[in-house]
Write an enzyme that holds these catalytic residues in place. Structure first.
Site, mmCIF file in Angstrom:
data_model
loop_
_atom_site.group_PDB
_atom_site.id
_atom_site.type_symbol
_atom_site.label_atom_id
_atom_site.label_comp_id
_atom_site.label_asym_id
_atom_site.label_seq_id
_atom_site.Cartn_x
_atom_site.Cartn_y
_atom_site.Cartn_z
ATOM 1 N N ASP A 34 -19.164 -13.388 7.895
ATOM 2 C CA ASP A 34 -17.488 -13.587 7.979
ATOM 3 C C ASP A 34 -16.906 -12.543 6.621
ATOM 4 O O ASP A 34 -15.647 -12.668 6.760
ATOM 5 C CB ASP A 34 -17.219 -15.005 7.737
ATOM 6 N N MET A 35 -17.844 -11.715 6.320
ATOM 7 C CA MET A 35 -17.173 -10.690 5.441
ATOM 8 C C MET A 35 -16.448 -11.007 4.197
ATOM 9 O O MET A 35 -15.904 -10.314 3.503
ATOM 10 C CB MET A 35 -15.597 -9.882 6.081
ATOM 11 N N GLU A 36 -16.991 -12.341 3.862
ATOM 12 C CA GLU A 36 -16.648 -12.761 2.475
ATOM 13 C C GLU A 36 -17.741 -12.068 1.464
ATOM 14 O O GLU A 36 -18.752 -11.707 1.900
ATOM 15 C CB GLU A 36 -17.084 -14.151 2.307
ATOM 16 N N ARG A 93 2.241 2.646 -5.581
ATOM 17 C CA ARG A 93 3.272 3.058 -5.110
ATOM 18 C C ARG A 93 4.383 2.015 -4.801
ATOM 19 O O ARG A 93 5.534 2.263 -4.777
ATOM 20 C CB ARG A 93 3.061 3.926 -3.735
ATOM 21 N N LYS A 190 13.805 17.985 -2.034
ATOM 22 C CA LYS A 190 13.682 17.730 -0.486
ATOM 23 C C LYS A 190 14.598 16.369 -0.125
ATOM 24 O O LYS A 190 14.682 15.681 -1.064
ATOM 25 C CB LYS A 190 12.263 17.430 -0.220
ATOM 26 N N THR A 224 4.517 16.298 2.553
ATOM 27 C CA THR A 224 5.210 16.903 1.357
ATOM 28 C C THR A 224 4.840 18.198 0.982
ATOM 29 O O THR A 224 5.696 19.158 0.655
ATOM 30 C CB THR A 224 5.407 15.885 0.245
#
Length: 310
Positions: A34-36, A93, A190, A224
């Site tokens: 179960d991706m644990e 961020r 910018k 950017t």
């Protein structure tokens, strides 16, 4: 001292281990159906000074959970001190509220790492320096600038260089590197009309006939830097190269870089380069293994880390 590595950046962890002449501690990190995430440290770490090397890059949530579970396992195994070595700190961020009712996820992640049992944090080129204050434990923010400076001075021997910040927010970073190589500074003004897009408005500084070097900490979509390179060429720059510490490369960033006016983009190995990055003709990778390895050695020996950048 013992080194433990998660799965996010095994090549960098192996390179750091080779620099320190210290093998990685045998550790099993696997997933159930179960991706644990399940972790088993297969060596005795009682009373040891442990350094866990794990970037929280894509997939950010999986790699963050690996770091937290590794830290918890080591704490419960009676490690004397645990230092989380995070070459790329994901969620950096999200360091402030940009809109009402939005989270400061960088602070949340800092709390999670601290409460998992980390005693120190060692990271590279945080997106915002004030993130160090989000941690209630000692935090060292390493800079990739010395490695970049060596590469720049090797490539450009005529001294006809201008360092360029791709936006106003990166001026401090660009100015610091420019002072190291005694080069003038230019700035791209910018305006971002929509999230994920940027429009270059103006170039502040003389770039005519100069080799321009764009400096940034993260390259994500690449918009950017590509727009900045186009503006610099239009203003008469003879060539444009770019240096960025963390190569996130979301979406079609690699193709965008290859089709841009950027002659060479140099990144570091804080994030494992994808196959598209490895085969790209104008993208090169610098290793930070020696820098991080030396910082780990000094931390373990209770020596100065800041003197690395004097």
């Amino acid at each position: 001292m013992k080194l433990v590595a998660g799965n996010s950046n095994r090549p960098l962890a192996n390179a750091i281990a080779a620099y320190l002449k210290t093998p990685l501690t045998e550790c099993l990190v696997r997933r159930f159906s179960d991706m644990e995430i399940f972790v088993e440290v297969r060596e005795n770490v009682r009373g040891e000074d442990i350094f866990v090397i794990q970037s929280t890059s894509y997939p950010a949530n999986d790699n963050l959970m690996e770091l937290l579970i590794l830290t918890d396992a080591l704490r419960r195994a009676s490690a004397r001190r645990i230092t989380a070595v995070i070459p790329y700190f994901g969620y950096a961020r999200q360091d402030r509220k940009t809109l009402p009712r939005t989270p400061i996820s960088a602070k949340l992640v800092a709390n999670l790492i601290t409460h998992a049992g980390a005693d120190r944090v060692l990271t590279v080129d945080l997106h915002a320096g004030q993130i160090q204050g989000f941690f209630d434990i000692p935090t060292d923010n390493l800079y990739a600038a010395p490695v970049m400076v060596r590469d720049i001075t090797k490539r450009y021997t005529d001294g006809n260089i201008t360092v360029v910040s791709p936006d106003v927010g990166g001026v401090v970073r660009a100015r610091s590197l420019a002072s190291r190589i005694d080069a003038p500074l230019a700035i791209i003004d910018k305006r971002r009309d929509r999230p994920g897009e940027s429009e270059v408005m103006n170039v502040i500084g003389n770039v005519t006939g100069r080799h321009c070097i764009l400096i940034d900490d993260i390259i994500d979509s690449g918009g950017t830097l590509c727009n900045a390179a186009h503006a610099l060429i239009e203003k008469g720059a003879s060539s444009v190269a770019a240096y960025a510490t963390h190569g996130v490369f979301s979406g079609g960033a690699v193709a965008r870089i290859q089709a841009s006016k950027i002659d060479t983009l140099v990144i570091t190995d804080t994030i494992v380069p994808t196959e598209a990055v490895r085969v790209a003709s104008n993208i090169e990778v610098l290793s930070l293994s020696a820098l991080i390895g030396e910082a780990i050695l000094r931390t373990s020996g209770e020596e100065s880390v800041s003197s690395l950048f004097d």
